[in-house]
Write a protein that holds these residues in place. Structure first.
Motif, PDB file in Angstrom:
ATOM      1  N   THR A 215       0.921  -1.663   0.135  1.00 21.08           N
ATOM      2  CA  THR A 215       0.421   0.064  -0.257  1.00 21.08           C
ATOM      3  C   THR A 215       1.058   1.354  -0.126  1.00 21.08           C
ATOM      4  O   THR A 215       0.534   2.574  -0.582  1.00 21.08           O
ATOM      5  CB  THR A 215      -0.899  -0.274   1.178  1.00 21.08           C
ATOM      6  N   ASP A 216       1.970   1.187   0.974  1.00 25.25           N
ATOM      7  CA  ASP A 216       2.418   2.857   0.368  1.00 25.25           C
ATOM      8  C   ASP A 216       3.507   2.909  -0.459  1.00 25.25           C
ATOM      9  O   ASP A 216       3.826   3.983  -1.386  1.00 25.25           O
ATOM     10  CB  ASP A 216       3.827   2.409   1.580  1.00 25.25           C
ATOM     11  N   ALA A 217       4.009   1.509  -1.339  1.00 29.61           N
ATOM     12  CA  ALA A 217       5.029   1.403  -2.204  1.00 29.61           C
ATOM     13  C   ALA A 217       3.624   1.992  -3.552  1.00 29.61           C
ATOM     14  O   ALA A 217       3.669   3.035  -4.343  1.00 29.61           O
ATOM     15  CB  ALA A 217       5.430   0.460  -2.904  1.00 29.61           C
ATOM     16  N   HIS A 218       1.970   1.240  -3.506  1.00 26.16           N
ATOM     17  CA  HIS A 218       1.365   2.248  -4.059  1.00 26.16           C
ATOM     18  C   HIS A 218       1.204   3.455  -4.367  1.00 26.16           C
ATOM     19  O   HIS A 218       1.050   4.424  -5.186  1.00 26.16           O
ATOM     20  CB  HIS A 218      -0.207   1.578  -4.979  1.00 26.16           C
ATOM     21  N   ASP A 219       1.064   3.763  -2.808  1.00 26.40           N
ATOM     22  CA  ASP A 219       0.774   5.829  -2.917  1.00 26.40           C
ATOM     23  C   ASP A 219       1.470   6.274  -2.609  1.00 26.40           C
ATOM     24  O   ASP A 219       1.847   7.182  -3.944  1.00 26.40           O
ATOM     25  CB  ASP A 219       1.098   5.705  -1.157  1.00 26.40           C
ATOM     26  N   LEU A 220       3.425   6.160  -3.073  1.00 23.31           N
ATOM     27  CA  LEU A 220       4.057   6.327  -3.146  1.00 23.31           C
ATOM     28  C   LEU A 220       4.441   6.862  -4.524  1.00 23.31           C
ATOM     29  O   LEU A 220       5.115   7.876  -5.007  1.00 23.31           O
ATOM     30  CB  LEU A 220       5.381   5.934  -2.976  1.00 23.31           C
ATOM     31  N   VAL A 221       4.103   5.762  -5.071  1.00 18.71           N
ATOM     32  CA  VAL A 221       4.327   5.803  -6.764  1.00 18.71           C
ATOM     33  C   VAL A 221       3.234   6.454  -6.850  1.00 18.71           C
ATOM     34  O   VAL A 221       3.396   7.204  -8.253  1.00 18.71           O
ATOM     35  CB  VAL A 221       4.206   4.298  -7.196  1.00 18.71           C
ATOM     36  N   SER A 222       2.449   6.678  -6.792  1.00 15.75           N
ATOM     37  CA  SER A 222       1.256   7.401  -7.566  1.00 15.75           C
ATOM     38  C   SER A 222       1.562   8.909  -7.233  1.00 15.75           C
ATOM     39  O   SER A 222       1.231   9.666  -8.016  1.00 15.75           O
ATOM     40  CB  SER A 222      -0.282   6.968  -6.596  1.00 15.75           C
ATOM     41  N   SER A 223       1.896   9.297  -5.980  1.00 16.17           N
ATOM     42  CA  SER A 223       2.509  10.720  -5.471  1.00 16.17           C
ATOM     43  C   SER A 223       3.077  11.148  -7.019  1.00 16.17           C
ATOM     44  O   SER A 223       3.333  12.107  -7.465  1.00 16.17           O
ATOM     45  CB  SER A 223       2.488  10.528  -4.318  1.00 16.17           C
ATOM     46  N   LEU A 224       4.987   9.973  -6.383  1.00 16.90           N
ATOM     47  CA  LEU A 224       5.835  10.728  -8.417  1.00 16.90           C
ATOM     48  C   LEU A 224       5.096  10.568  -8.984  1.00 16.90           C
ATOM     49  O   LEU A 224       5.135  11.794 -10.178  1.00 16.90           O
ATOM     50  CB  LEU A 224       6.892  10.061  -7.929  1.00 16.90           C
ATOM     51  N   ILE A 225       4.370  10.343  -9.234  1.00 19.72           N
ATOM     52  CA  ILE A 225       3.340  10.113 -11.190  1.00 19.72           C
ATOM     53  C   ILE A 225       2.712  11.058 -10.670  1.00 19.72           C
ATOM     54  O   ILE A 225       3.199  12.127 -12.155  1.00 19.72           O
ATOM     55  CB  ILE A 225       2.759   8.312 -11.247  1.00 19.72           C
TER      56      ILE A 225
END
Length: 179
Positions: A133-143
């Motif tokens: 979940t953290d990875a998804h949130d982090l990557v979504s934020s970066l995108i």
């Protein structure tokens, strides 16, 4: 060009346009503007049959040329400094993001692995779920922050993706074979 005498030094009025050109476009344009002003001064002197002493020429030509060259050079240096500042800010942001990735993802996966190795499957699964979940949130934020708009082309070679694995095997003749 048509008014005044050599004493009036109207050519000094070229200073403002030279300064504006040098500030807007840098060294080359400032130098060209200074040379153009010098050319206009020479044209004025020739058309009015004005004979100036070397000091008279120097007092008219040097300030115009120096203004264009020095101000243009300073403008170029300022632009380079701003570009370097932006580059360093971007590098600092990337560094902070790398630390965040390490803290939240790598450490989470390591903790999940240790839990699995210790036989604590439920704890390892919870940690792994939270890390995903953290990875998804982090990557979504970066995108979102990358602001790529409607860009859809892949940014990496799909042949190495986890979603479409391709194995390479060496043939006896030394060539790699894709399967």
């Amino acid at each position: 060009m048509s008014f005044g005498s050599p004493v009036d030094a109207y050519s000094m009025l070229y200073a403002l346009p030279i300064a504006l050109v040098a500030l807007a476009y840098g060294l080359r344009a400032g130098t060209v503007a200074g040379l153009l002003a010098v050319g206009l001064t020479v044209l004025w002197a020739m058309s009015h049959s004005v004979h100036l002493s070397p000091t008279g020429w120097a007092s008219r030509v040097l300030p115009l040329l120096l203004l264009g060259v020095l101000l243009g050079h300073a403008t170029d240096r300022e632009r380079r400094a701003q570009e370097e500042h932006r580059r360093l800010e971007a590098a600092a942001i990337l560094h902070r993001e790398a630390i965040e990735i390490n803290d939240s993802l790598v450490q989470g996966m390591a903790a999940a692995k240790w839990s699995f190795e210790a036989g604590q499957v439920d704890t390892g699964t919870r940690i792994l779920d939270r890390t995903i979940t953290d990875a998804h949130d982090l990557v979504s934020s970066l995108i979102r922050r990358a602001d790529m708009g409607a860009r859809t082309e892949p940014l990496h070679d799909r042949s190495t993706s986890l979603h479409s694995p391709i194995r390479r095997l060496d043939n006896p003749d030394g060539r790699a074979e894709r399967r």
